[in-house]
Scaffold this motif. Structure first.
Motif, PDB file in Angstrom:
ATOM      1  N   SER A 197       0.826  -1.204   0.000  1.00  0.00           N
ATOM      2  CA  SER A 197       0.000   0.000   0.000  1.00  0.00           C
ATOM      3  C   SER A 197       0.864   1.258   0.000  1.00  0.00           C
ATOM      4  N   LEU A 198       1.889   1.273   0.807  1.00  0.00           N
ATOM      5  CA  LEU A 198       2.779   2.438   0.861  1.00  0.00           C
ATOM      6  C   LEU A 198       3.479   2.667  -0.467  1.00  0.00           C
ATOM      7  N   TRP A 199       4.011   1.615  -1.056  1.00  0.00           N
ATOM      8  CA  TRP A 199       4.712   1.732  -2.334  1.00  0.00           C
ATOM      9  C   TRP A 199       3.788   2.247  -3.422  1.00  0.00           C
ATOM     10  N   VAL A 200       2.595   1.638  -3.504  1.00  0.00           N
ATOM     11  CA  VAL A 200       1.662   1.997  -4.574  1.00  0.00           C
ATOM     12  C   VAL A 200       1.170   3.428  -4.390  1.00  0.00           C
ATOM     13  N   THR A 201       0.801   3.785  -3.176  1.00  0.00           N
ATOM     14  CA  THR A 201       0.321   5.145  -2.919  1.00  0.00           C
ATOM     15  C   THR A 201       1.410   6.168  -3.220  1.00  0.00           C
ATOM     16  N   ASP A 202       2.636   5.853  -2.846  1.00  0.00           N
ATOM     17  CA  ASP A 202       3.757   6.739  -3.134  1.00  0.00           C
ATOM     18  C   ASP A 202       3.973   6.894  -4.649  1.00  0.00           C
ATOM     19  N   SER A 203       3.700   5.847  -5.391  1.00  0.00           N
ATOM     20  CA  SER A 203       3.936   5.874  -6.843  1.00  0.00           C
ATOM     21  C   SER A 203       3.001   6.829  -7.571  1.00  0.00           C
ATOM     22  N   PHE A 204       1.895   7.231  -6.955  1.00  0.00           N
ATOM     23  CA  PHE A 204       0.945   8.136  -7.602  1.00  0.00           C
ATOM     24  C   PHE A 204       1.571   9.484  -7.929  1.00  0.00           C
ATOM     25  N   GLU A 205       2.639   9.823  -7.233  1.00  0.00           N
ATOM     26  CA  GLU A 205       3.288  11.109  -7.472  1.00  0.00           C
ATOM     27  C   GLU A 205       4.622  10.938  -8.197  1.00  0.00           C
ATOM     28  N   LEU A 249      -2.820   3.394 -10.672  1.00  0.00           N
ATOM     29  CA  LEU A 249      -3.166   2.165  -9.957  1.00  0.00           C
ATOM     30  C   LEU A 249      -3.608   1.091 -10.943  1.00  0.00           C
ATOM     31  N   GLY A 250      -4.399   1.476 -11.927  1.00  0.00           N
ATOM     32  CA  GLY A 250      -4.841   0.529 -12.943  1.00  0.00           C
ATOM     33  C   GLY A 250      -3.680  -0.049 -13.733  1.00  0.00           C
ATOM     34  N   ARG A 251      -2.672   0.773 -14.005  1.00  0.00           N
ATOM     35  CA  ARG A 251      -1.498   0.280 -14.730  1.00  0.00           C
ATOM     36  C   ARG A 251      -0.732  -0.747 -13.902  1.00  0.00           C
ATOM     37  N   ILE A 252      -0.612  -0.499 -12.618  1.00  0.00           N
ATOM     38  CA  ILE A 252       0.091  -1.441 -11.747  1.00  0.00           C
ATOM     39  C   ILE A 252      -0.697  -2.738 -11.634  1.00  0.00           C
ATOM     40  N   ILE A 253      -1.985  -2.624 -11.371  1.00  0.00           N
ATOM     41  CA  ILE A 253      -2.819  -3.831 -11.233  1.00  0.00           C
ATOM     42  C   ILE A 253      -2.907  -4.564 -12.564  1.00  0.00           C
ATOM     43  N   GLY A 254      -3.010  -3.826 -13.659  1.00  0.00           N
ATOM     44  CA  GLY A 254      -3.074  -4.455 -14.981  1.00  0.00           C
ATOM     45  C   GLY A 254      -1.873  -5.345 -15.235  1.00  0.00           C
ATOM     46  N   ARG A 255      -0.724  -4.874 -14.870  1.00  0.00           N
ATOM     47  CA  ARG A 255       0.510  -5.666 -15.028  1.00  0.00           C
ATOM     48  C   ARG A 255       0.456  -6.939 -14.187  1.00  0.00           C
ATOM     49  N   LEU A 303     -10.634   0.286 -13.494  1.00  0.00           N
ATOM     50  CA  LEU A 303     -10.857  -0.879 -14.352  1.00  0.00           C
ATOM     51  C   LEU A 303     -10.515  -0.567 -15.803  1.00  0.00           C
ATOM     52  N   GLY A 304     -10.879   0.606 -16.281  1.00  0.00           N
ATOM     53  CA  GLY A 304     -10.553   0.987 -17.652  1.00  0.00           C
ATOM     54  C   GLY A 304      -9.053   0.981 -17.894  1.00  0.00           C
ATOM     55  N   SER A 305      -8.310   1.471 -16.929  1.00  0.00           N
ATOM     56  CA  SER A 305      -6.855   1.485 -17.043  1.00  0.00           C
ATOM     57  C   SER A 305      -6.289   0.062 -17.022  1.00  0.00           C
ATOM     58  N   ILE A 306      -6.847  -0.792 -16.177  1.00  0.00           N
ATOM     59  CA  ILE A 306      -6.420  -2.204 -16.117  1.00  0.00           C
ATOM     60  C   ILE A 306      -6.625  -2.863 -17.471  1.00  0.00           C
ATOM     61  N   LEU A 307      -7.825  -2.690 -18.026  1.00  0.00           N
ATOM     62  CA  LEU A 307      -8.159  -3.332 -19.300  1.00  0.00           C
ATOM     63  C   LEU A 307      -7.292  -2.784 -20.434  1.00  0.00           C
ATOM     64  N   GLU A 308      -6.970  -1.512 -20.373  1.00  0.00           N
ATOM     65  CA  GLU A 308      -6.105  -0.922 -21.397  1.00  0.00           C
ATOM     66  C   GLU A 308      -4.706  -1.545 -21.356  1.00  0.00           C
ATOM     67  N   VAL A 309      -4.175  -1.751 -20.161  1.00  0.00           N
ATOM     68  CA  VAL A 309      -2.851  -2.375 -20.017  1.00  0.00           C
ATOM     69  C   VAL A 309      -2.878  -3.786 -20.603  1.00  0.00           C
ATOM     70  N   ILE A 310      -3.917  -4.538 -20.287  1.00  0.00           N
ATOM     71  CA  ILE A 310      -4.017  -5.907 -20.791  1.00  0.00           C
ATOM     72  C   ILE A 310      -4.058  -5.907 -22.316  1.00  0.00           C
ATOM     73  N   GLU A 311      -4.875  -5.018 -22.890  1.00  0.00           N
ATOM     74  CA  GLU A 311      -4.993  -4.974 -24.344  1.00  0.00           C
ATOM     75  C   GLU A 311      -3.678  -4.560 -25.010  1.00  0.00           C
ATOM     76  N   VAL A 312      -3.014  -3.546 -24.454  1.00  0.00           N
ATOM     77  CA  VAL A 312      -1.760  -3.071 -25.042  1.00  0.00           C
ATOM     78  C   VAL A 312      -0.684  -4.150 -24.961  1.00  0.00           C
ATOM     79  N   GLU A 313      -0.606  -4.835 -23.822  1.00  0.00           N
ATOM     80  CA  GLU A 313       0.467  -5.811 -23.633  1.00  0.00           C
ATOM     81  C   GLU A 313       0.188  -7.160 -24.291  1.00  0.00           C
TER      82      GLU A 313
END
Length: 145
Positions: free
Chosen positions: A3-11, A65-71, A107-117
Motif C-alpha cells: 500500500s505504501l509503495w503503490v500510494t507513493d507511486s501516484f506522485e 493504480l490501474g497500470r500497476i494492477i493491470g501488469r 478498471l478501464g486502465s487495467i483493461l487498457e494495459v491488458i490490451e496493449v500488452e
C-alpha cells in the motif's frame, strides 16, 4: 508495504510506476515466495480504501493504480475477478468507489494495459474468465430524480 509503495507511486513518473509493477510481479513470482497473491490483494484493498483522498493530491492515481494492477493481472499474479470485487466493494465507505466513478476509471486502465500488452483476444479471454460486466462499473446515473 504494498500500500505504501503503490500510494507513493501516484506522485512519480511513468517509468517508476512501470518499475514498481515489475517489482511487485517479481516479488510475487520469486522462488522464496516473498509475496503471494493474497498479500497483493490486501495491499490493493488498502490503496483502494484511500483512493478517493489520493485523487485530490494525485489526479492520475486511478490510471496509475490501474497500470500497476493491470501488469499484475497480465502476469497471472492476481485474478481479474478478485480485482473486480475489490473495485466494486472498495472505497472509504463500501461501494463508494463505484458510486463516484473511480472504480470504472481504475478498471478501464487495467483493461487498457491488458490490451496493449497482450492484445484484444487475450483481453477478451481474461475478461470473460473473470465474469466481469463492464456496465456494473458505471457510476449510478445522477441525472435521475
Amino acid at each position: 508495504m504494498i500500500s505504501l509503495w503503490v500510494t507513493d507511486s501516484f506522485e512519480r513518473k511513468d517509468m517508476e510506476i512501470n518499475l514498481l509493477a515489475k517489482l511487485l510481479v517479481s516479488l510475487a513470482r520469486s522462488q522464496n515466495g516473498i509475496l503471494d497473491s493474497n498479500q497483493l490483494i490486501k495491499g490493493f484493498e488498502s490503496v483502494l480504501s484511500t483512493l478517493e483522498d489520493a485523487v485530490n493530491d494525485a489526479p492520475k492515481a486511478p490510471e496509475f493504480l490501474g497500470r500497476i494492477i493491470g501488469r499484475v493481472v497480465v502476469e497471472n499474479v492476481a485474478p481479474l475477478s478478485e480485482i473486480g470485487q475489490l473495485l466494486r466493494e472498495g472505497g472509504e465507505e463500501p461501494g463508494s468507489l463505484l458510486k463516484c466513478g473511480l472504480a470504472g476509471d481504475v478498471l478501464g486502465s487495467i483493461l487498457e494495459v491488458i490490451e496493449v500488452e497482450k492484445g484484444e483476444g487475450v483481453l477478451n479471454e481474461i475478461r470473460g474468465a473473470s465474469n466481469l460486466r463492464l456496465e456494473d462499473f458505471r457510476p449510478p446515473d445522477t441525472n435521475k430524480y
